[in-house]
Motif scaffolding. Structure first.
Motif, PDB file in Angstrom:
ATOM      1  N   ASP A  78       0.832  -1.138   0.068  1.00  0.00           N
ATOM      2  CA  ASP A  78      -0.112   0.053   0.087  1.00  0.00           C
ATOM      3  C   ASP A  78       0.922   1.250   0.055  1.00  0.00           C
ATOM      4  O   ASP A  78       0.332   2.465  -0.174  1.00  0.00           O
ATOM      5  CB  ASP A  78      -1.068  -0.023   1.145  1.00  0.00           C
ATOM      6  N   HIS A  79       2.351   1.181   0.221  1.00  0.00           N
ATOM      7  CA  HIS A  79       3.129   2.364   0.117  1.00  0.00           C
ATOM      8  C   HIS A  79       3.409   2.672  -1.113  1.00  0.00           C
ATOM      9  O   HIS A  79       4.373   3.678  -1.253  1.00  0.00           O
ATOM     10  CB  HIS A  79       4.262   2.226   1.016  1.00  0.00           C
ATOM     11  N   ALA A  80       3.280   1.634  -2.168  1.00  0.00           N
ATOM     12  CA  ALA A  80       3.973   1.939  -3.412  1.00  0.00           C
ATOM     13  C   ALA A  80       3.337   3.158  -3.952  1.00  0.00           C
ATOM     14  O   ALA A  80       1.953   3.434  -3.966  1.00  0.00           O
ATOM     15  CB  ALA A  80       3.590   0.628  -4.378  1.00  0.00           C
ATOM     16  N   ARG A  81       4.136   3.770  -4.901  1.00  0.00           N
ATOM     17  CA  ARG A  81       3.731   5.123  -5.510  1.00  0.00           C
ATOM     18  C   ARG A  81       3.491   4.768  -6.943  1.00  0.00           C
ATOM     19  O   ARG A  81       4.084   3.767  -7.506  1.00  0.00           O
ATOM     20  CB  ARG A  81       5.040   6.004  -5.724  1.00  0.00           C
ATOM     21  N   PRO A  82       2.291   5.437  -7.585  1.00  0.00           N
ATOM     22  CA  PRO A  82       2.020   5.124  -8.826  1.00  0.00           C
ATOM     23  C   PRO A  82       3.331   5.284  -9.761  1.00  0.00           C
ATOM     24  O   PRO A  82       3.850   6.118  -9.687  1.00  0.00           O
ATOM     25  CB  PRO A  82       0.849   6.176  -9.090  1.00  0.00           C
ATOM     26  N   GLY A  83       3.413   4.313 -10.694  1.00  0.00           N
ATOM     27  CA  GLY A  83       4.522   4.381 -11.652  1.00  0.00           C
ATOM     28  C   GLY A  83       4.067   4.913 -12.903  1.00  0.00           C
ATOM     29  O   GLY A  83       3.038   5.600 -13.202  1.00  0.00           O
ATOM     30  N   LYS A  84       4.703   4.750 -14.034  1.00  0.00           N
ATOM     31  CA  LYS A  84       4.634   5.008 -15.224  1.00  0.00           C
ATOM     32  C   LYS A  84       3.490   4.443 -15.913  1.00  0.00           C
ATOM     33  O   LYS A  84       3.442   2.894 -15.853  1.00  0.00           O
ATOM     34  CB  LYS A  84       5.495   5.240 -16.348  1.00  0.00           C
ATOM     35  N   VAL A 144       6.046   4.351 -21.124  1.00  0.00           N
ATOM     36  CA  VAL A 144       7.243   3.466 -21.034  1.00  0.00           C
ATOM     37  C   VAL A 144       7.104   3.344 -22.762  1.00  0.00           C
ATOM     38  O   VAL A 144       8.510   3.257 -23.174  1.00  0.00           O
ATOM     39  CB  VAL A 144       6.812   2.003 -20.425  1.00  0.00           C
ATOM     40  N   GLU A 145       6.466   2.940 -23.409  1.00  0.00           N
ATOM     41  CA  GLU A 145       6.705   2.512 -25.012  1.00  0.00           C
ATOM     42  C   GLU A 145       6.897   3.754 -25.658  1.00  0.00           C
ATOM     43  O   GLU A 145       7.803   3.762 -26.439  1.00  0.00           O
ATOM     44  CB  GLU A 145       5.346   1.776 -25.383  1.00  0.00           C
ATOM     45  N   SER A 146       6.438   5.010 -25.193  1.00  0.00           N
ATOM     46  CA  SER A 146       6.951   6.150 -25.825  1.00  0.00           C
ATOM     47  C   SER A 146       8.311   6.359 -25.580  1.00  0.00           C
ATOM     48  O   SER A 146       9.133   6.991 -26.666  1.00  0.00           O
ATOM     49  CB  SER A 146       5.856   7.389 -25.382  1.00  0.00           C
ATOM     50  N   GLU A 147       8.837   6.344 -24.125  1.00  0.00           N
ATOM     51  CA  GLU A 147      10.303   6.673 -23.987  1.00  0.00           C
ATOM     52  C   GLU A 147      11.067   5.710 -24.815  1.00  0.00           C
ATOM     53  O   GLU A 147      12.120   6.053 -25.081  1.00  0.00           O
ATOM     54  CB  GLU A 147      10.374   6.403 -22.558  1.00  0.00           C
ATOM     55  N   LEU A 148      10.596   4.319 -24.977  1.00  0.00           N
ATOM     56  CA  LEU A 148      11.514   3.529 -25.571  1.00  0.00           C
ATOM     57  C   LEU A 148      11.444   3.647 -26.949  1.00  0.00           C
ATOM     58  O   LEU A 148      12.935   3.647 -27.583  1.00  0.00           O
ATOM     59  CB  LEU A 148      10.797   2.133 -25.364  1.00  0.00           C
ATOM     60  N   GLU A 149      10.756   4.278 -27.584  1.00  0.00           N
ATOM     61  CA  GLU A 149      10.671   4.598 -29.155  1.00  0.00           C
ATOM     62  C   GLU A 149      11.490   5.747 -29.317  1.00  0.00           C
ATOM     63  O   GLU A 149      12.169   5.816 -30.297  1.00  0.00           O
ATOM     64  CB  GLU A 149       9.221   4.778 -29.647  1.00  0.00           C
ATOM     65  N   GLN A 150      11.545   6.630 -28.358  1.00  0.00           N
ATOM     66  CA  GLN A 150      12.288   7.952 -28.329  1.00  0.00           C
ATOM     67  C   GLN A 150      13.897   7.508 -28.285  1.00  0.00           C
ATOM     68  O   GLN A 150      14.634   8.241 -28.846  1.00  0.00           O
ATOM     69  CB  GLN A 150      11.992   8.875 -27.207  1.00  0.00           C
ATOM     70  N   ALA A 151      14.175   6.830 -27.324  1.00  0.00           N
ATOM     71  CA  ALA A 151      15.547   6.078 -27.161  1.00  0.00           C
ATOM     72  C   ALA A 151      15.817   5.147 -28.498  1.00  0.00           C
ATOM     73  O   ALA A 151      17.034   5.440 -28.753  1.00  0.00           O
ATOM     74  CB  ALA A 151      15.615   5.125 -25.902  1.00  0.00           C
ATOM     75  N   ARG A 152      15.182   4.719 -29.080  1.00  0.00           N
ATOM     76  CA  ARG A 152      15.564   4.002 -30.201  1.00  0.00           C
ATOM     77  C   ARG A 152      15.879   4.846 -31.376  1.00  0.00           C
ATOM     78  O   ARG A 152      16.650   4.397 -32.263  1.00  0.00           O
ATOM     79  CB  ARG A 152      14.354   2.899 -30.565  1.00  0.00           C
ATOM     80  N   GLN A 153      15.479   6.022 -31.343  1.00  0.00           N
ATOM     81  CA  GLN A 153      15.607   6.979 -32.446  1.00  0.00           C
ATOM     82  C   GLN A 153      16.997   7.643 -32.169  1.00  0.00           C
ATOM     83  O   GLN A 153      17.596   8.316 -33.112  1.00  0.00           O
ATOM     84  CB  GLN A 153      14.466   7.917 -32.554  1.00  0.00           C
TER      85      GLN A 153
END
Length: 109
Positions: free
Chosen positions: A39-45, A50-59
């Motif tokens: 219950d202490h977990a913070r919301p992630g992405k 994540v897919e958007s960041e991955l595609e940006q990194a691949r470019q």
């Protein structure tokens, strides 16, 4: 002196305690050494983020080297080839060169 050390440790513990409270895993004095509090977990992405960041990194031009664990050089060398060769020659003449060197002989063509 001991009082200063104790005060410093107490201050460090007081500063780090809130940081530990925000984690999912908390240190504990049980057999495992920790307790889990989901219950202490913070919301992630989101998956889309994540897919958007991955595609940006691949470019990125450095994607090929980063994905295999090679860190690209962030800047071009300011030394000329002659300066680098002179530095290598100076290093090879050092008495400890043969003990520090790994692999085959280094030659300049």
């Amino acid at each position: 002196m001991a009082l200063r050390m104790f005060a410093a440790l107490l201050a460090m513990a007081a500063v780090s305690a809130p940081a530990l409270a925000g984690d999912v895993v908390h240190p504990a004095t049980n057999e495992m050494g920790y307790t889990v509090h989901p219950d202490h977990a913070r919301p992630g992405k989101t998956r889309a983020q994540v897919e958007s960041e991955l595609e940006q990194a691949r470019q990125s031009p450095s994607w090929a080297s980063i994905r295999v664990g090679v860190t690209p050089t962030p800047f071009a060398s300011q030394l000329t080839r002659e300066q680098v060769e002179a530095d290598l020659l100076r290093a090879q003449q050092h008495p400890s060169w043969s003990t520090r060197r790994v692999g085959g002989a280094v030659t300049m063509n």
